[in-house]
Design an enzyme around this catalytic site. Structure first.
Site, PDB file in Angstrom:
ATOM      1  N   GLY A  58       0.761  -1.145  -0.003  1.00  0.00           N
ATOM      2  CA  GLY A  58      -0.059   0.063   0.068  1.00  0.00           C
ATOM      3  C   GLY A  58       0.788   1.383  -0.186  1.00  0.00           C
TER       4      GLY A  58
ATOM      5  N   GLY B  57      -6.492  13.802 -37.162  1.00  0.00           N
ATOM      6  CA  GLY B  57      -6.695  14.101 -35.547  1.00  0.00           C
ATOM      7  C   GLY B  57      -5.789  14.415 -34.939  1.00  0.00           C
TER       8      GLY B  57
END
Length: 518
Positions: free
Chosen positions: A172, A406
């Site tokens: 974590g 694009g």
């Protein structure tokens, strides 16, 4: 007890706290080629500026006999100091104390300086070297991590947050650095992963080393988790100091402006020759960046990741500038999933902290292929467009050569609120390149021709197409390009543009937050 005895006790306790886990553990740290928590702080901050907090804190755990072993400071050194005279808050995890593992009080110390940093509007630097959560403390250690994570989230976009990984960072613990703005890792001495090699082998059967699973090289080149890979801690700390020099202390301040001795109006004749005559030949965009920057200085971010796009910080006329540039010498500068994510993240950081953005364009389009489509190039490409369109900082765009389809729209075009869009005479701004356009427009006619006539027709039509579309003047005729400039004059035009944009004011519509395509 006499006052002199009390003072002596204070001095003794301070000396004890500064030893961390003791002389033997400090020696062990040095044998690994690593500095101690306090040595790192001394290198990071201006000499004599460090003010330590919570030196006398110790853990409150009584599980597994922990009450018998306590160290002052409890494994993390926290406080404030200055870097180049500017206030900075810092925490440095001490591997000599319980392996730098996080306890409830350890977390509270970090949370305190993060709260102070938010109150004062100053950056936070975290020097990580920890074995993870202190298992003996159980859920209180997990709660401590979550308290830190929440502060990372609240501080995001308010104050700069930098993480240096100088040892282990696993489980974590990885999520606090992941929530910060920049991460750096030392080669061969640091690693980051959610689950280690032993767990990976147990669950999946895969045999993999610590370095291959979570080392600096992997995270700098493959995952993109680490923005900088450094040889040693001295280089890492130097980069932290350099990085902060380009940033304001918080989101309410303007980016720093320094004295500039490099003439802003110097002509760089080398730029007039840098674009190859053959449009398919590569060149190094970094040469352009170094040439137009003050004193040829450029701090590249994510140098080893998604090399088809370049991002980093420079100064122009003394102003801090974030640079985003296609790199024609790698994959022809195409946009793909990784490069779109890399650039979008950097643009959003610059926009958070009022750093103007210079975009250098030479992009043939998006990378085609099933792997890109399966990986979600539509969503990831939209991230880059979103980042540019949402940004309200000054934006100057230079199109050097190709700007097709694009990808032209995505790379800070005028319609995405580009403030000043310039082009070199070598620019080709069109829906697609001449060869592809001819196949679409004249496919049926070409099918009826023999090989000789087809080659002649293609050559003639390419010239016609290029004259009509593959140049900057068609876009300029619509006002999509503000000016076509001589390449050697680029530095002066860019600096003057940013100077004129210093008073720019632009606001996005009121909203809770936007919904960027994550």
């Amino acid at each position: 007890m006499a006052s002199q005895d009390k003072i002596k006790k204070l001095i003794d306790l301070r000396a004890e706290a500064k030893l961390g886990g003791g002389v033997k553990r400090i020696e062990s740290q040095h044998k690994k080629g690593k500095f101690t928590a306090r040595e790192r702080i001394d290198m990071l901050l201006d000499e004599g500026s460090f003010e330590e907090f919570d030196m006398f804190v110790s853990h409150r755990c009584t599980n597994f006999g922990m009450e018998k072993t306590k160290f002052l400071g409890d494994g993390v050194v926290t406080g404030q100091g200055t870097i180049d005279g500017r206030l900075v808050f810092v925490f440095s995890q001490d591997f000599t104390v319980f392996g730098g593992s996080l306890s409830e009080t350890f977390a509270q110390k970090i949370c305190k300086i993060m709260d102070m940093a938010m109150k004062m509007g100053a950056p936070v630097v975290g020097l990580n070297d920890s074995g993870g959560a202190r298992i003996q403390e159980g859920v209180t250690a997990l709660a401590g991590y979550a308290e830190i994570f929440q502060r990372n989230i609240m501080a995001s976009g308010v104050i700069p947050q930098i993480s240096a990984i100088f040892g282990p960072c696993a489980g974590g613990a990885v999520y606090s650095p992941a929530l910060t703005d920049f991460i750096m890792m030392t080669e061969e001495k640091s690693y980051m992963f959610v689950t280690g090699p032993k767990v990976v082998k147990t669950v999946t059967g895969e045999d993999i080393s610590v370095e291959d699973l979570g080392g600096a090289k992997m995270h700098a080149s493959k995952s993109g988790v680490s923005h900088f890979m450094v040889e040693d801690e001295e280089e890492g700390i130097m980069i932290v100091r350099k990085l902060l020099s380009y940033m304001p202390s918080n989101n309410l301040e303007e980016a720093p402006i320094t004295a500039c001795t490099d003439p802003i109006d110097r002509m760089d004749d080398v730029l007039n020759e840098i674009i190859p005559a053959n449009p398919n030949m590569p060149y190094d965009m970094k040469d352009v960046i170094y040439t137009i920057s003050d004193d040829a200085e450029f701090l590249e971010v994510h140098r080893h990741y998604a090399k088809n796009i370049i991002v980093g910080f420079t100064r122009m006329g003394g102003m801090s500038v974030g640079v985003v540039a296609n790199q024609p010498s790698f994959l022809a500068g195409v946009l793909d999933i990784e490069s779109s994510r890399k650039a979008a993240r950097f643009i959003r950081f610059c926009d958070c902290f009022n750093i103007p953005i210079l975009t250098l364009v030479d992009v043939p389009g998006f990378l085609p292929g099933s792997s890109q489509e399966f990986g979600g190039i539509i969503t990831h490409g939209a991230k880059l467009m979103f980042a540019y369109g949402e940004a309200t900082v000054p934006k100057v765009t230079i199109t050097l050569r190709k700007s097709y389809g694009g990808a032209h729209d995505v790379m800070s075009c005028k319609q995405l609120r580009g403030d000043l869009n310039y082009a070199w005479p070598t620019a080709e701004i069109a829906v697609m390149g001449a060869k592809g356009a001819i196949e679409v427009l004249h496919g049926r006619k070409m099918a009826e021709l023999n090989d000789a006539d087809k080659a002649k027709f293609i050559a003639e039509t390419e010239i016609e197409y290029n004259e009509a579309f593959a140049n900057p003047y068609n876009a300029a005729s619509y006002g999509y390009i503000d000016d076509v400039i001589e390449p050697r004059n680029t530095r002066f035009r860019v600096i003057r543009a940013f100077q004129s944009l210093q008073t720019k004011k632009q606001m996005n519509p009121p909203k809770k937050h936007s919904n960027i395509p994550l």
